[in-house]
Design an enzyme around this catalytic site. Structure first.
Site, PDB file in Angstrom:
ATOM      1  NE  ARG A 214      -2.011   1.483   3.129  1.00 16.91           N
ATOM      2  CZ  ARG A 214      -2.060   1.447   4.151  1.00 16.91           C
ATOM      3  NH1 ARG A 214      -2.365   0.313   5.243  1.00 16.91           N
ATOM      4  NH2 ARG A 214      -1.544   2.166   5.398  1.00 16.91           N
ATOM      5  CD  GLU A 230       4.308   4.510   5.574  1.00 19.71           C
ATOM      6  OE1 GLU A 230       4.932   4.818   6.889  1.00 19.71           O
ATOM      7  OE2 GLU A 230       2.747   5.011   6.738  1.00 19.71           O
ATOM      8  CG  ASN A 232       2.312   0.964   4.281  1.00 22.05           C
ATOM      9  OD1 ASN A 232       2.768   1.300   6.123  1.00 22.05           O
ATOM     10  ND2 ASN A 232       1.721   1.925   3.663  1.00 22.05           N
ATOM     11  CB  SER A 237      -4.200  -3.125   8.225  1.00 22.93           C
ATOM     12  OG  SER A 237      -4.239  -1.669   7.824  1.00 22.93           O
ATOM     13  CE  LYS A 414       7.453   4.611   7.641  1.00 22.93           C
ATOM     14  NZ  LYS A 414       7.713   3.693   8.521  1.00 22.93           N
ATOM     15  CE  LYS A 468       7.028   9.897   8.207  1.00 21.59           C
ATOM     16  NZ  LYS A 468       6.231   9.522   6.463  1.00 21.59           N
ATOM     17  CD  GLU A 472       6.526   0.665   8.272  1.00 22.86           C
ATOM     18  OE1 GLU A 472       5.040   1.032   7.775  1.00 22.86           O
ATOM     19  OE2 GLU A 472       7.586   1.056   7.091  1.00 22.86           O
ATOM     20  N   GLY A 473       2.954   1.401  11.882  1.00 21.72           N
ATOM     21  CA  GLY A 473       1.940   1.148  12.943  1.00 21.72           C
ATOM     22  C   GLY A 473       1.268   2.005  13.789  1.00 21.72           C
ATOM     23  NE  ARG A 555      -4.262   5.231   6.655  1.00 24.29           N
ATOM     24  CZ  ARG A 555      -3.648   4.730   6.057  1.00 24.29           C
ATOM     25  NH1 ARG A 555      -3.237   4.187   7.079  1.00 24.29           N
ATOM     26  NH2 ARG A 555      -2.428   5.149   5.716  1.00 24.29           N
TER      27      ARG A 555
END
Length: 579
Positions: A214, A230, A232, A237, A414, A468, A472-473, A555
């Site tokens: 993603r 970023e 992923n 998810s 990253k 950064k 992740e998350g 989102r």
């Protein structure tokens, strides 16, 4: 998750590092520089634009209340960039409160009936027992307006990013060298690199490679550029719930379209769950063992389990016939129960139950594993003991298809993102110049902390940057004055610690009035949105079987929030209204 604020980099900025050129470029710009010219800060628009006040009204639903009379809201018009056509968009300021209450009630009923749910944090067993302690996933009541031309660009580059991840993953030397300094100061990345090194030492080849990715973007307000936050490559998810919320919005627009003045056809359907399921099924076919299963690696208490169960549901209910029609001839009887079985295991369970047979087959609890789909393993908290690290190494040693493999995982860090944004690095992995130009157009400014000039600039103007770490998350990035404090502390501690972070240009998207629904209540606030484009990639040796854009995730979060993860509690699920 990305970042957002209410001011932006000025249109006079030139960033040769990203191959993004703006008018009135400084004559002192160095085309080979790996950072923005320092004088761009002197021209930056540091003032936050004035926001129109929005009253935060809490809509409490009362089932005994008489159904309100619906009133039509006024609509605004937004022209498509570069054209004269226009499509109606919703003006939230004019919506009648009774209409909003009615839509919220209907949306909550729809969510309950269609599986837009997560585990309730207030119920202890909600993360372990399906059906216990369910609550609706947080969502935006109506879709977010987004330019159709930028949507098309994000979709267009998805297969290019898929190919880039695959090619970078094959260059073990590049991954090891790029992350070598990070390894010295980041224990988590160091352990991942150790596993990668062991695979290089034994010349472990991943002939069948599956990636479910993603790429996340924000639309910069001043420049109108879609900039990547970023990429992923592990545990991407919400393909399940993201697909469902898109259908929720299409249902609301269909039922309330005449009152809202909106066109349901402007909200694209979202087939992320179907596409990911299909990619997993095709990988299962390539493994060519009809008795093998797909294993989902999960966290011990996973309250986002229903997002994952959408994929297993698809594999059981929707794909048996497709697999039967497309199976290799060597698979004479691929279905014992007319479905592809998906099992769920924690990393601790894999350590306890797992073993590798002489031919490389991974057995877990007596099941042969064809595909390992990671929805855990991306954060240090997923490895509370050596058992989890043993499980990760065991899986990498096996012949099972890893999604992602350790090399795919490292490609999504990253630091690798920052390395790929350097001049002449993409050319090592991508041959097509037009594809390179498209990727660079999406790159935001990215810098190593070894760049003294850009660190000085970030200390002076910290609100224009994000720090950064290799995590992740959500909930890990550093913003605002904390950037200055962190940089000064690192400067005092020594240069070695610099490798644990990168600096990124902060992206400032437009905020707009949005209705946010969480825990059965709705309130209106200023919000910004982040678009994620899913991509699926499957390759068996030299044959590319799947390389496609695979749906999307929108989102939305209140603009005052720096972080934006839905599972972490910062954002809500959303969808698109293309204009």
């Amino acid at each position: 998750m990305g970042v957002g604020c209410s001011s932006s980099l000025p249109p006079t900025v030139n960033n040769p590092h990203c191959s993004i050129t703006f008018p009135h470029t400084s004559a002192h710009t160095n085309p080979t520089s790996n950072h923005l010219p320092i004088n761009w800060l002197a021209r930056a628009h540091l003032q936050k634009p004035t926001k129109s006040p929005i009253s935060k009204r809490l809509f409490t639903l009362d089932s005994a209340r008489k159904t309100p009379t619906l009133k039509c809201g006024r609509t605004a018009q937004m022209e498509i960039e570069g054209g004269s056509d226009s499509k109606p968009i919703l003006d939230l300021h004019s919506l009648d409160d009774n209409l909003v209450q009615k839509m919220v009630y209907d949306a909550l009923v729809w969510s309950s009936l269609h599986g837009l749910v997560v585990g309730d944090r207030n119920v202890q067993r909600s993360g372990t027992v399906p059906g216990v302690g369910m609550v609706h996933a947080p969502f935006a009541l109506l879709p977010t307006v987004f330019p159709e031309n930028q949507w098309k660009l994000a979709c267009e580059v998805a297969p290019i990013f898929n190919e880039l991840v695959d090619r970078v993953s094959l260059d073990g030397k590049f991954l090891q060298e790029s992350l070598s300094r990070t390894k010295k100061v980041d224990a988590f990345t160091s352990r991942l690199l150790d596993i990668h090194s062991k695979m290089l030492e034994i010349n472990k080849k991943e002939e069948i490679r599956l990636g479910l990715h993603r790429s996340d973007y924000m639309l910069d307000e001043k420049t109108k550029l879609l900039l990547q936050i970023e990429l992923n490559t592990i545990s991407t998810s919400f393909p399940g719930l993201g697909s469902v919320v898109s259908e929720l919005h299409r249902s609301l627009l269909k039922n309330y379209g005449e009152h809202l003045g909106c066109d349901v056809n402007c909200t694209p359907s979202n087939d992320a769950a179907n596409r990911f399921s299909e990619a997993l099924a095709k990988a299962w076919i390539e493994y060519n063992n009809p008795k093998a299963v797909i294993m989902v690696v999960v966290q011990p208490e996973e309250r986002n389990m229903y997002d994952q169960h959408w994929l297993s549901f698809n594999l059981k209910e929707r794909y048996p016939f497709i697999l039967f029609m497309t199976q290799p001839l060597t698979l004479k009887n691929p279905f014992n129960t007319h479905n592809v079985t998906m099992i769920r295991k924690t990393m601790a369970e894999i350590d306890k139950e797992g073993e590798i047979q002489p031919d490389g087959t991974l057995l877990v609890g007596g099941h042969a594993i064809a595909v390992i789909y990671f929805r855990a393993g991306y954060a240090p908290t997923d490895y509370p003991s050596e058992a989890e690290w043993r499980a990760r190494l065991l899986m990498e040693h096996s012949s099972a298809i890893k999604c992602p493999s350790i090399s795919y995982h490292l490609t999504g860090t990253k630091k690798i993102q920052q390395e790929l944004a350097k001049p002449n690095v993409l050319e090592k992995f991508i041959d097509n110049k037009e594809d390179i130009a498209k990727l660079r157009k999406c790159f935001a400014g990215l810098w190593s902390l070894d760049d003294a000039d850009i660190v000085d600039t970030a200390i002076e103007k910290p609100h224009l940057f994000v720090m950064k770490p290799q995590r992740e998350g959500g909930g890990n990035n550093i913003y605002g004055d904390d950037v200055r404090e962190a940089l000064l502390r690192l400067r005092k501690d020594g240069k070695e610690q610099n490798a644990a972070y990168i600096l990124m240009q902060r992206i400032f998207p437009t905020d707009s009035a949005t209705f946010l629904v969480r825990d059965g209540s709705c309130h209106k606030d200023h919000a910004v949105s982040e678009l994620g484009i899913y991509g699926a990639y499957l390759r068996n040796k030299d044959k590319v079987i799947v390389n496609e854009r695979s749906g999307y995730l929108m989102r939305t979060k209140v603009s005052s929030s720096n972080e934006g993860g839905v599972a972490a509690g910062f954002a809500v699920l959303d969808s698109l209204y293309l204009t």
